[in-house]
Design a protein around this motif. Structure first.
Motif, PDB file in Angstrom:
ATOM      1  N   GLU A 164       0.840  -1.200   0.000  1.00  0.00           N
ATOM      2  CA  GLU A 164       0.000   0.000   0.000  1.00  0.00           C
ATOM      3  C   GLU A 164       0.873   1.248   0.000  1.00  0.00           C
ATOM      4  O   GLU A 164       0.562   2.227  -0.678  1.00  0.00           O
ATOM      5  N   ALA A 165       1.972   1.219   0.772  1.00  0.00           N
ATOM      6  CA  ALA A 165       2.860   2.363   0.847  1.00  0.00           C
ATOM      7  C   ALA A 165       4.200   1.948   1.439  1.00  0.00           C
ATOM      8  O   ALA A 165       4.279   1.009   2.229  1.00  0.00           O
ATOM      9  N   GLN A 166       5.224   2.700   1.039  1.00  0.00           N
ATOM     10  CA  GLN A 166       6.574   2.560   1.575  1.00  0.00           C
ATOM     11  C   GLN A 166       6.967   3.946   2.089  1.00  0.00           C
ATOM     12  O   GLN A 166       6.807   4.951   1.392  1.00  0.00           O
ATOM     13  N   PHE A 167       7.487   4.002   3.310  1.00  0.00           N
ATOM     14  CA  PHE A 167       7.895   5.258   3.921  1.00  0.00           C
ATOM     15  C   PHE A 167       9.373   5.163   4.253  1.00  0.00           C
ATOM     16  O   PHE A 167       9.810   4.164   4.827  1.00  0.00           O
ATOM     17  N   ILE A 168      10.144   6.192   3.874  1.00  0.00           N
ATOM     18  CA  ILE A 168      11.547   6.218   4.262  1.00  0.00           C
ATOM     19  C   ILE A 168      11.848   7.520   4.996  1.00  0.00           C
ATOM     20  O   ILE A 168      11.293   8.575   4.678  1.00  0.00           O
ATOM     21  N   TYR A 169      12.717   7.422   5.993  1.00  0.00           N
ATOM     22  CA  TYR A 169      13.165   8.562   6.784  1.00  0.00           C
ATOM     23  C   TYR A 169      14.683   8.453   6.882  1.00  0.00           C
ATOM     24  O   TYR A 169      15.209   7.434   7.351  1.00  0.00           O
ATOM     25  N   VAL A 170      15.393   9.480   6.428  1.00  0.00           N
ATOM     26  CA  VAL A 170      16.849   9.431   6.392  1.00  0.00           C
ATOM     27  C   VAL A 170      17.411   9.775   7.774  1.00  0.00           C
ATOM     28  O   VAL A 170      17.186  10.870   8.297  1.00  0.00           O
ATOM     29  N   LEU A 171      18.128   8.820   8.345  1.00  0.00           N
ATOM     30  CA  LEU A 171      18.741   8.966   9.662  1.00  0.00           C
ATOM     31  C   LEU A 171      20.165   9.506   9.578  1.00  0.00           C
ATOM     32  O   LEU A 171      20.670  10.117  10.520  1.00  0.00           O
ATOM     33  N   LYS A 172      20.809   9.254   8.419  1.00  0.00           N
ATOM     34  CA  LYS A 172      22.207   9.653   8.238  1.00  0.00           C
ATOM     35  C   LYS A 172      22.502   9.646   6.744  1.00  0.00           C
ATOM     36  O   LYS A 172      21.968   8.809   6.008  1.00  0.00           O
ATOM     37  N   ASP A 226      28.093   7.106   1.156  1.00  0.00           N
ATOM     38  CA  ASP A 226      28.713   5.877   1.661  1.00  0.00           C
ATOM     39  C   ASP A 226      28.238   5.518   3.060  1.00  0.00           C
ATOM     40  O   ASP A 226      28.420   4.388   3.501  1.00  0.00           O
ATOM     41  N   ASP A 227      27.641   6.483   3.765  1.00  0.00           N
ATOM     42  CA  ASP A 227      27.233   6.251   5.151  1.00  0.00           C
ATOM     43  C   ASP A 227      25.725   6.345   5.364  1.00  0.00           C
ATOM     44  O   ASP A 227      25.268   6.502   6.488  1.00  0.00           O
ATOM     45  N   VAL A 228      24.946   6.227   4.287  1.00  0.00           N
ATOM     46  CA  VAL A 228      23.500   6.412   4.416  1.00  0.00           C
ATOM     47  C   VAL A 228      22.892   5.392   5.382  1.00  0.00           C
ATOM     48  O   VAL A 228      23.324   4.231   5.446  1.00  0.00           O
ATOM     49  N   GLU A 229      21.923   5.869   6.150  1.00  0.00           N
ATOM     50  CA  GLU A 229      21.160   5.020   7.054  1.00  0.00           C
ATOM     51  C   GLU A 229      19.714   5.500   6.972  1.00  0.00           C
ATOM     52  O   GLU A 229      19.441   6.689   7.110  1.00  0.00           O
ATOM     53  N   ILE A 230      18.789   4.572   6.703  1.00  0.00           N
ATOM     54  CA  ILE A 230      17.396   4.920   6.436  1.00  0.00           C
ATOM     55  C   ILE A 230      16.472   4.033   7.258  1.00  0.00           C
ATOM     56  O   ILE A 230      16.647   2.812   7.288  1.00  0.00           O
ATOM     57  N   LEU A 231      15.486   4.649   7.897  1.00  0.00           N
ATOM     58  CA  LEU A 231      14.389   3.904   8.505  1.00  0.00           C
ATOM     59  C   LEU A 231      13.351   3.702   7.412  1.00  0.00           C
ATOM     60  O   LEU A 231      12.930   4.662   6.768  1.00  0.00           O
ATOM     61  N   GLU A 232      12.958   2.466   7.181  1.00  0.00           N
ATOM     62  CA  GLU A 232      11.970   2.152   6.148  1.00  0.00           C
ATOM     63  C   GLU A 232      10.789   1.419   6.777  1.00  0.00           C
ATOM     64  O   GLU A 232      10.973   0.477   7.541  1.00  0.00           O
ATOM     65  N   LEU A 233       9.588   1.889   6.457  1.00  0.00           N
ATOM     66  CA  LEU A 233       8.352   1.240   6.891  1.00  0.00           C
ATOM     67  C   LEU A 233       7.581   0.834   5.652  1.00  0.00           C
ATOM     68  O   LEU A 233       7.632   1.523   4.626  1.00  0.00           O
ATOM     69  N   SER A 234       6.843  -0.251   5.731  1.00  0.00           N
ATOM     70  CA  SER A 234       5.933  -0.606   4.639  1.00  0.00           C
ATOM     71  C   SER A 234       4.646  -1.168   5.215  1.00  0.00           C
ATOM     72  O   SER A 234       4.624  -1.798   6.264  1.00  0.00           O
ATOM     73  N   ILE A 235       3.574  -0.871   4.480  1.00  0.00           N
ATOM     74  CA  ILE A 235       2.241  -1.374   4.799  1.00  0.00           C
ATOM     75  C   ILE A 235       1.762  -2.126   3.570  1.00  0.00           C
ATOM     76  O   ILE A 235       1.711  -1.537   2.498  1.00  0.00           O
ATOM     77  N   PRO A 236       1.422  -3.389   3.661  1.00  0.00           N
ATOM     78  CA  PRO A 236       1.648  -4.295   4.793  1.00  0.00           C
ATOM     79  C   PRO A 236       3.130  -4.645   4.913  1.00  0.00           C
ATOM     80  O   PRO A 236       3.954  -4.166   4.130  1.00  0.00           O
ATOM     81  N   GLY A 237       3.422  -5.524   5.867  1.00  0.00           N
ATOM     82  CA  GLY A 237       4.804  -5.898   6.125  1.00  0.00           C
ATOM     83  C   GLY A 237       5.484  -6.581   4.965  1.00  0.00           C
ATOM     84  O   GLY A 237       6.639  -6.305   4.667  1.00  0.00           O
ATOM     85  N   ASP A 238       4.792  -7.492   4.298  1.00  0.00           N
ATOM     86  CA  ASP A 238       5.374  -8.156   3.137  1.00  0.00           C
ATOM     87  C   ASP A 238       5.327  -7.185   1.971  1.00  0.00           C
ATOM     88  O   ASP A 238       4.260  -6.711   1.578  1.00  0.00           O
ATOM     89  N   MET A 239       6.502  -6.875   1.426  1.00  0.00           N
ATOM     90  CA  MET A 239       6.595  -5.905   0.344  1.00  0.00           C
ATOM     91  C   MET A 239       7.475  -6.485  -0.749  1.00  0.00           C
ATOM     92  O   MET A 239       8.689  -6.552  -0.602  1.00  0.00           O
ATOM     93  N   ALA A 240       6.859  -6.924  -1.832  1.00  0.00           N
ATOM     94  CA  ALA A 240       7.622  -7.469  -2.945  1.00  0.00           C
ATOM     95  C   ALA A 240       8.148  -6.332  -3.812  1.00  0.00           C
ATOM     96  O   ALA A 240       7.528  -5.274  -3.920  1.00  0.00           O
ATOM     97  N   THR A 241       9.301  -6.542  -4.418  1.00  0.00           N
ATOM     98  CA  THR A 241       9.906  -5.582  -5.335  1.00  0.00           C
ATOM     99  C   THR A 241       9.895  -6.179  -6.729  1.00  0.00           C
ATOM    100  O   THR A 241      10.289  -7.331  -6.908  1.00  0.00           O
ATOM    101  N   ARG A 242       9.448  -5.401  -7.707  1.00  0.00           N
ATOM    102  CA  ARG A 242       9.368  -5.854  -9.090  1.00  0.00           C
ATOM    103  C   ARG A 242      10.078  -4.866 -10.003  1.00  0.00           C
ATOM    104  O   ARG A 242       9.776  -3.670  -9.977  1.00  0.00           O
TER     105      ARG A 242
END
Length: 139
Positions: free
Chosen positions: A71-79, A115-131
């Motif tokens: 349904e959605a993917q959310f990313i938040y950049v931590l670093k 080179d040092d990226v760190e990201i919090l990623e959320l997805s709804i639902p939990g199973d998220m296939a990539t195509r």
């Protein structure tokens, strides 16, 4: 008071505390990231997934155009930072403190990362296939 509305039952979600040193790294989509599972998918019965993606190395080439079945993917950049482009022509560099909500099925391409990226990623639902998909057609 337990936080539920009178007469309503508590959702099937369990309390989870994720200590960084106790969270396992799990298999992920990209070879240049390592993924730390935060236990949210198990605690929500698959309704939501939360993980931290940490760079092993910066990207050496774009990921290629793809979509996610969710349904959605959310990313938040931590670093660090990540550059992305989207099917509507939007191109952005997300840096520390920036967030992006990507609707499920939206074509996008990760172009580069620090080179040092760190990201919090959320997805709804939990199973998220990539195509993988063709690049968007633009006039």
């Amino acid at each position: 008071m337990d936080g539920t509305v009178a007469g309503a039952s508590r959702p099937e979600i369990r309390l989870t505390v994720a200590k960084k040193e106790e969270q396992p790294f799990v298999k992920g989509r990209r070879k240049f990231f390592r993924y730390r599972d935060l236990g949210v998918q198990a605690a929500t019965g698959g309704k939501l997934r939360a993980q931290v993606m940490e760079a092993i190395t910066g990207m050496t080439e774009p990921t290629g155009w793809h979509t996610h079945e969710c349904e959605a993917q959310f990313i938040y950049v931590l670093k660090g930072w990540v550059e992305l482009e989207f099917e509507d022509g939007t191109r952005t560099r997300a840096e520390l403190g920036d967030a992006i909500l990507i609707p499920g099925g939206m074509k996008h391409n990760e172009i580069a990362t620090s080179d040092d990226v760190e990201i919090l990623e959320l997805s709804i639902p939990g199973d998220m296939a990539t195509r993988a998909c063709d690049p968007p057609q633009r006039d």
